[in-house]
Design a protein around this motif. Sequence first.
Motif, PDB file in Angstrom:
ATOM      1  N   THR A 151       0.834  -1.204   0.000  1.00 48.30           N
ATOM      2  CA  THR A 151       0.000   0.000   0.000  1.00 48.30           C
ATOM      3  C   THR A 151       0.869   1.254   0.000  1.00 48.30           C
ATOM      4  OG1 THR A 151      -1.754  -1.169   1.169  1.00 48.30           O
ATOM      5  CG2 THR A 151      -1.806   1.241   1.260  1.00 48.30           C
ATOM      6  N   ARG A 154       2.652   1.616  -3.376  1.00 44.83           N
ATOM      7  CA  ARG A 154       1.721   2.100  -4.408  1.00 44.83           C
ATOM      8  C   ARG A 154       1.481   3.598  -4.261  1.00 44.83           C
ATOM      9  NH1 ARG A 154      -1.783  -2.577  -2.718  1.00 44.83           N
ATOM     10  NH2 ARG A 154      -1.145  -4.300  -4.050  1.00 44.83           N
ATOM     11  N   ARG A 155       1.308   4.035  -3.015  1.00 45.68           N
ATOM     12  CA  ARG A 155       1.078   5.458  -2.751  1.00 45.68           C
ATOM     13  C   ARG A 155       2.287   6.278  -3.220  1.00 45.68           C
ATOM     14  NH1 ARG A 155       0.333   5.659   2.875  1.00 45.68           N
ATOM     15  NH2 ARG A 155      -1.582   4.533   2.509  1.00 45.68           N
ATOM     16  N   GLN A 156       3.488   5.802  -2.918  1.00 45.55           N
ATOM     17  CA  GLN A 156       4.700   6.515  -3.332  1.00 45.55           C
ATOM     18  C   GLN A 156       4.843   6.517  -4.853  1.00 45.55           C
ATOM     19  OE1 GLN A 156       8.190   5.135  -1.233  1.00 45.55           O
ATOM     20  NE2 GLN A 156       7.179   5.336   0.758  1.00 45.55           N
ATOM     21  N   LEU A 157       4.545   5.386  -5.474  1.00 46.68           N
ATOM     22  CA  LEU A 157       4.619   5.318  -6.939  1.00 46.68           C
ATOM     23  C   LEU A 157       3.605   6.247  -7.585  1.00 46.68           C
ATOM     24  CD1 LEU A 157       5.164   1.500  -7.491  1.00 46.68           C
ATOM     25  CD2 LEU A 157       6.785   3.344  -7.991  1.00 46.68           C
ATOM     26  N   LYS A 158       2.429   6.326  -6.998  1.00 48.49           N
ATOM     27  CA  LYS A 158       1.405   7.224  -7.531  1.00 48.49           C
ATOM     28  C   LYS A 158       1.910   8.664  -7.499  1.00 48.49           C
ATOM     29  CE  LYS A 158      -3.468   8.374  -7.152  1.00 48.49           C
ATOM     30  NZ  LYS A 158      -4.732   8.108  -6.466  1.00 48.49           N
ATOM     31  N   GLU A 159       2.584   9.028  -6.420  1.00 46.58           N
ATOM     32  CA  GLU A 159       3.125  10.383  -6.295  1.00 46.58           C
ATOM     33  C   GLU A 159       4.272  10.612  -7.285  1.00 46.58           C
ATOM     34  OE1 GLU A 159       3.194  14.198  -5.216  1.00 46.58           O
ATOM     35  OE2 GLU A 159       1.730  12.747  -4.492  1.00 46.58           O
ATOM     36  N   LYS A 162       2.913  10.841 -10.835  1.00 45.15           N
ATOM     37  CA  LYS A 162       1.842  11.827 -11.037  1.00 45.15           C
ATOM     38  C   LYS A 162       2.129  12.625 -12.310  1.00 45.15           C
ATOM     39  CE  LYS A 162      -0.161  14.221  -7.618  1.00 45.15           C
ATOM     40  NZ  LYS A 162      -0.258  15.198  -6.537  1.00 45.15           N
ATOM     41  N   TYR A 165       1.332   9.000 -15.492  1.00 42.72           N
ATOM     42  CA  TYR A 165       0.365   7.927 -15.649  1.00 42.72           C
ATOM     43  C   TYR A 165      -0.962   8.248 -15.015  1.00 42.72           C
ATOM     44  CZ  TYR A 165      -1.638   3.250 -15.543  1.00 42.72           C
ATOM     45  OH  TYR A 165      -2.459   2.167 -15.716  1.00 42.72           O
ATOM     46  N   PHE A 166      -0.904   8.820 -13.831  1.00 40.76           N
ATOM     47  CA  PHE A 166      -2.121   9.112 -13.103  1.00 40.76           C
ATOM     48  C   PHE A 166      -2.620  10.503 -13.457  1.00 40.76           C
ATOM     49  CE2 PHE A 166       0.180   6.049 -10.487  1.00 40.76           C
ATOM     50  CZ  PHE A 166      -0.783   5.061 -10.372  1.00 40.76           C
ATOM     51  N   GLU A 168      -3.938  13.448 -12.307  1.00 41.43           N
ATOM     52  CA  GLU A 168      -4.229  14.235 -11.112  1.00 41.43           C
ATOM     53  C   GLU A 168      -3.611  15.595 -11.253  1.00 41.43           C
ATOM     54  OE1 GLU A 168      -3.303  12.309  -7.449  1.00 41.43           O
ATOM     55  OE2 GLU A 168      -4.545  10.612  -7.931  1.00 41.43           O
TER      56      GLU A 168
END
Length: 168
Positions: A151, A154-159, A162, A165-166, A168
């Motif tokens: 978890t 994933r949160r760090q990768l999302k950041e 950013k 891919y994501f 935001e």
Amino acid sequence: MTENAAMKKEFDITYAVNAYGNGLLRLCFLYLHDYHLAEDAVQDTFIKAYRCADKFRGEADEKTWLTAIAVNVCKFLLRSKKYKKSLFTKELDENISYFDKYFDDTVIKAVCSLKPKYKEVILLFYYQEIKVADISDMLSISESAVTVRLTRARRQLKEILKGWYFDE
């Protein structure tokens, strides 16, 4: 034929190399950031597996067992002077382009930038497709610790990813 020889005969190294070799090479490369060291690690993995085939209890599948050996080999190499010396002479970009010139390496670089405990679970879960329970056994941590690390990773990768891919 001794019992030890019979067990080693059951471990089909040709099958293991063909079935798991490429996946283990990618895993070792992502751990070590060096293609040649990764090749050495995979070779060491299969040698150790062959030598220890009689100790394989069959509690996990063969892929999980080989992956655990590969992870341990990589961890040993990361602690070695040979690896630390190679860090000063090679760059990750050169190794990635040598490994595969035809893919976007943004995600791999993001994964490699994570702390080792987060990178480890991401590599095992997504790249090697190993179940949480098996990762827990391999790393000698609880299943909840594995899920927490996944978890957080994933949160760090999302950041990190950013805007790439994501949305935001």
